[in-house]
Scaffold this motif. Structure first.
Motif, PDB file in Angstrom:
ATOM      1  N   GLU A  20       0.507  -1.314   0.331  1.00 28.41           N
ATOM      2  CA  GLU A  20       0.102  -0.155  -0.509  1.00 28.41           C
ATOM      3  C   GLU A  20       1.211   1.405  -0.072  1.00 28.41           C
ATOM      4  N   ALA A  21       2.118   1.550   0.528  1.00 27.98           N
ATOM      5  CA  ALA A  21       2.732   1.888   0.748  1.00 27.98           C
ATOM      6  C   ALA A  21       3.497   2.692  -1.737  1.00 27.98           C
ATOM      7  N   MET A  22       2.908   1.854  -1.597  1.00 27.79           N
ATOM      8  CA  MET A  22       3.543   2.218  -3.593  1.00 27.79           C
ATOM      9  C   MET A  22       1.955   2.834  -4.053  1.00 27.79           C
ATOM     10  N   LEU A  23       1.276   3.262  -3.374  1.00 30.60           N
ATOM     11  CA  LEU A  23       0.137   3.472  -3.719  1.00 30.60           C
ATOM     12  C   LEU A  23       0.000   5.102  -4.178  1.00 30.60           C
ATOM     13  N   ARG A  24       1.109   5.920  -3.364  1.00 33.51           N
ATOM     14  CA  ARG A  24       1.407   7.238  -3.463  1.00 33.51           C
ATOM     15  C   ARG A  24       2.469   7.717  -4.469  1.00 33.51           C
ATOM     16  N   ASP A  25       2.319   8.631  -5.345  1.00 33.08           N
ATOM     17  CA  ASP A  25       3.062   9.389  -6.178  1.00 33.08           C
ATOM     18  C   ASP A  25       4.278  10.202  -5.240  1.00 33.08           C
ATOM     19  N   TRP A  26       5.350   9.884  -5.756  1.00 35.75           N
ATOM     20  CA  TRP A  26       6.193  11.349  -4.726  1.00 35.75           C
ATOM     21  C   TRP A  26       6.944  12.130  -6.022  1.00 35.75           C
ATOM     22  N   GLY A  27       7.082  12.792  -5.157  1.00 32.11           N
ATOM     23  CA  GLY A  27       8.377  13.749  -6.300  1.00 32.11           C
ATOM     24  C   GLY A  27       9.116  13.955  -5.688  1.00 32.11           C
ATOM     25  N   SER A  28      10.688  13.690  -7.071  1.00 34.23           N
ATOM     26  CA  SER A  28      12.035  12.866  -6.323  1.00 34.23           C
ATOM     27  C   SER A  28      12.771  14.557  -5.426  1.00 34.23           C
ATOM     28  N   ARG A  29      11.941  15.550  -5.935  1.00 31.44           N
ATOM     29  CA  ARG A  29      12.837  16.230  -5.469  1.00 31.44           C
ATOM     30  C   ARG A  29      11.842  17.816  -4.060  1.00 31.44           C
ATOM     31  N   ASP A  30      10.745  16.652  -3.353  1.00 30.99           N
ATOM     32  CA  ASP A  30       9.732  17.336  -2.657  1.00 30.99           C
ATOM     33  C   ASP A  30      10.826  16.724  -1.617  1.00 30.99           C
ATOM     34  N   GLY A  31      10.418  17.648  -0.926  1.00 25.44           N
ATOM     35  CA  GLY A  31      10.888  17.571   0.739  1.00 25.44           C
ATOM     36  C   GLY A  31      10.783  15.930   1.582  1.00 25.44           C
ATOM     37  N   ALA A  32      10.193  15.828   1.233  1.00 27.47           N
ATOM     38  CA  ALA A  32       8.974  14.759   2.303  1.00 27.47           C
ATOM     39  C   ALA A  32       9.808  13.365   1.457  1.00 27.47           C
ATOM     40  N   PHE A  33       9.763  13.571   0.543  1.00 28.09           N
ATOM     41  CA  PHE A  33      11.172  12.285  -0.017  1.00 28.09           C
ATOM     42  C   PHE A  33      12.459  12.182   0.073  1.00 28.09           C
ATOM     43  N   ILE A  34      12.935  13.886   0.244  1.00 25.31           N
ATOM     44  CA  ILE A  34      14.451  13.610   0.574  1.00 25.31           C
ATOM     45  C   ILE A  34      14.237  13.319   1.888  1.00 25.31           C
ATOM     46  N   ALA A  35      13.621  13.586   2.696  1.00 20.57           N
ATOM     47  CA  ALA A  35      13.501  12.915   4.525  1.00 20.57           C
ATOM     48  C   ALA A  35      13.548  11.864   4.195  1.00 20.57           C
ATOM     49  N   LEU A  36      12.687  11.120   3.555  1.00 27.29           N
ATOM     50  CA  LEU A  36      12.381   9.673   3.473  1.00 27.29           C
ATOM     51  C   LEU A  36      13.779   9.097   3.125  1.00 27.29           C
ATOM     52  N   ASN A  37      15.080   9.658   1.971  1.00 27.39           N
ATOM     53  CA  ASN A  37      15.848   9.618   1.672  1.00 27.39           C
ATOM     54  C   ASN A  37      16.909   8.924   2.708  1.00 27.39           C
ATOM     55  N   THR A  38      16.646   9.804   3.242  1.00 28.59           N
ATOM     56  CA  THR A  38      18.185  10.436   4.705  1.00 28.59           C
ATOM     57  C   THR A  38      17.169   9.829   5.730  1.00 28.59           C
ATOM     58  N   ARG A  39      16.309   9.315   5.995  1.00 30.03           N
ATOM     59  CA  ARG A  39      16.258   8.148   7.800  1.00 30.03           C
ATOM     60  C   ARG A  39      16.301   7.064   7.112  1.00 30.03           C
ATOM     61  N   ILE A  40      15.894   6.896   5.193  1.00 25.91           N
ATOM     62  CA  ILE A  40      16.274   4.989   5.581  1.00 25.91           C
ATOM     63  C   ILE A  40      17.777   4.997   5.225  1.00 25.91           C
ATOM     64  N   ARG A  41      18.761   5.834   4.789  1.00 29.85           N
ATOM     65  CA  ARG A  41      20.414   5.843   4.737  1.00 29.85           C
ATOM     66  C   ARG A  41      20.597   5.798   6.097  1.00 29.85           C
ATOM     67  N   ALA A  42      20.345   6.480   6.894  1.00 29.35           N
ATOM     68  CA  ALA A  42      20.514   6.378   8.855  1.00 29.35           C
ATOM     69  C   ALA A  42      20.203   5.151   9.047  1.00 29.35           C
ATOM     70  N   ARG A  43      18.998   4.613   8.442  1.00 28.60           N
ATOM     71  CA  ARG A  43      18.689   3.356   9.727  1.00 28.60           C
ATOM     72  C   ARG A  43      19.477   1.733   8.934  1.00 28.60           C
ATOM     73  N   LEU A  44      20.021   1.975   7.816  1.00 26.51           N
ATOM     74  CA  LEU A  44      20.597   0.891   7.131  1.00 26.51           C
ATOM     75  C   LEU A  44      22.576   0.791   7.635  1.00 26.51           C
ATOM     76  N   ALA A  45      22.892   2.104   8.023  1.00 27.77           N
ATOM     77  CA  ALA A  45      23.965   2.239   8.721  1.00 27.77           C
ATOM     78  C   ALA A  45      24.189   1.580   9.932  1.00 27.77           C
ATOM     79  N   GLU A  46      22.536   2.012  10.895  1.00 26.54           N
ATOM     80  CA  GLU A  46      22.838   1.443  12.032  1.00 26.54           C
ATOM     81  C   GLU A  46      22.575  -0.244  12.105  1.00 26.54           C
ATOM     82  N   LEU A  47      22.113  -0.301  11.349  1.00 25.21           N
ATOM     83  CA  LEU A  47      21.235  -1.743  10.869  1.00 25.21           C
ATOM     84  C   LEU A  47      22.504  -2.927  10.923  1.00 25.21           C
ATOM     85  N   ALA A  48      24.082  -1.797  10.695  1.00 27.46           N
ATOM     86  CA  ALA A  48      25.041  -2.789  10.381  1.00 27.46           C
ATOM     87  C   ALA A  48      26.289  -2.394  11.147  1.00 27.46           C
ATOM     88  N   GLY A  49      25.773  -1.987  12.228  1.00 26.26           N
ATOM     89  CA  GLY A  49      26.290  -1.148  12.784  1.00 26.26           C
ATOM     90  C   GLY A  49      27.575  -0.311  12.719  1.00 26.26           C
TER      91      GLY A  49
END
Length: 370
Positions: A20-49
């Motif tokens: 269901e998360a894929m039902l929304r369209d995102w602007g690739s330069r939009d602030g909300a999408f940029i924040a999503l990218n930043t959160r994902i990158r941080a969480r991935l590094a955290e998962l690897a210690g």
């Protein structure tokens, strides 16, 4: 008909909320999408210690794209890669290095054996030209779990750098940068983190990435350039897979809610136990002993019963709502059944019931191999 359960190593069954998360369209330069990218990158590094020492660099494409980006960016043009091979994905890394023009050598083990630590030690002592070593964490050709901790110890002792393909293990099996020193690890969105396919990522030491400028053989697969883009404005250089990222953000939230690596790994381990015990009760034999088996995908030897025809078995299981995988081995005729994805004990028991019914339909008396 309800969509089938995917008992495969990926793409795999995802939760409804991830879909269901894929039902929304995102602007690739939009602030909300940029924040999503930043959160994902941080969480991935955290998962690897690896927070503070490494950065996560997402890449468009499948996990193979991320692995090729890792090799092409981090192994210098004058460097040399040693690949530990015990399956198709180790062989693929050798081929990548050959295609992009890096010096490469391999130490091969049988598909049903872990990579050879002693041979690695001897090779690094004998060849000072080797700069990097690459290994597959879980080789899904057979389902074997390779001893990446032992590999890392030997590589570090010889002062070389370790690259890990953890495509089918990251997020379910422990991989902590403090305990297993690695220069980089590659994985993807559609494996143990249970997102949709279409994005790979590399978690790489920041100092190594900074030193890798100009190494890459490809503009689109240049990890350094991709990283510099994120550092400059938190945006992708080229059009990102926006819907895949949205699904991945939801998948990571669900991974956290399940208890992270420990919780996800425990569910997969339980799935694997149910599957192996149930299949052995039907006479099937696993390729690997339990001590080498990762709780990701299990390889079963093909039954000797002449009534068993894999294509028929596959099709009838698919009709009952379960998709499995054909074998990929050279050492034995086999097929594979996965334990990962949004599956639990109920789905594994239902899969076993479907297998029993299918064998009865086919007139197969036992799953025992020759």
């Amino acid at each position: 008909m309800q969509e089938p359960y995917l008992l495969t190593p990926g793409p795999l069954t995802t939760s409804r909320t991830v879909k269901e998360a894929m039902l929304r369209d995102w602007g690739s330069r939009d602030g909300a999408f940029i924040a999503l990218n930043t959160r994902i990158r941080a969480r991935l590094a955290e998962l690897a210690g690896a927070t503070g020492t490494h950065v996560a660099v997402p890449m468009q494409g499948s996990g193979t794209f991320a692995v090729e980006a890792m090799i092409g960016t981090l192994v210098p043009r004058a460097g040399k890669l040693l690949v530990l091979v015990n399956g198709a994905y180790g062989k693929r890394m050798v081929r990548m290095a050959e295609v992009i023009g890096r010096a490469v050598t391999a130490i091969e083990a049988a598909e049903d054996q872990p990579v050879d630590i002693g041979a690695l030690d001897r090779a690094l002592a004998a060849d000072p030209a080797i700069t990097h070593v690459a290994v597959v964490h879980c080789e899904t050709t057979s389902g074997i779990l390779n001893p990446v901790g032992d590999v890392a110890t030997v590589v570090a002792r010889h002062g070389r750098r370790l690259l890990i393909d953890s495509m089918s293990a990251f997020g379910a099996l422990p991989l902590d940068a403090a305990a297993i020193p690695f220069e980089a690890v590659a994985a993807s969105s559609n494996k143990c983190l249970e997102g949709a396919p279409g994005m790979g990522f590399v978690i790489v030491r920041t100092d190594a990435l900074a030193a890798a400028r100009g190494n890459a053989h490809s503009l689109s697969l240049d990890l350094h350039d991709q990283w510099k883009g994120f550092e400059a404005n938190a945006q992708w250089r080229f059009t990102p897979p926006t819907h895949v990222l949205a699904a991945f953000g939801q998948a990571i939230d669900e991974h956290t809610a399940e208890g992270g690596v420990e919780g996800r790994g425990a569910r997969y381990a339980a799935n694997c136990r149910i599957l192996v015990e149930g299949m052995r009760a039907l006479g099937f034999r696993t390729l690997l002993p339990d001590g080498l088996q990762a709780p990701i995908i299990v390889t079963f030897r093909m039954p000797a019963d002449p009534a068993f025809v894999f294509e028929t078995f596959y099709d009838r299981l698919r009709d009952k709502g379960f998709v499995i995988y054909p074998g990929k081995l050279t050492v034995a005729d086999s097929f594979r059944i996965g334990c990962i994805g949004r599956l639990g004990a109920a789905e594994m028991e239902a899969a076993l019931a479907a297998i029993r019914a299918t064998l009865d339909d086919m007139g197969v008396r036992s799953g025992a191999p020759a």
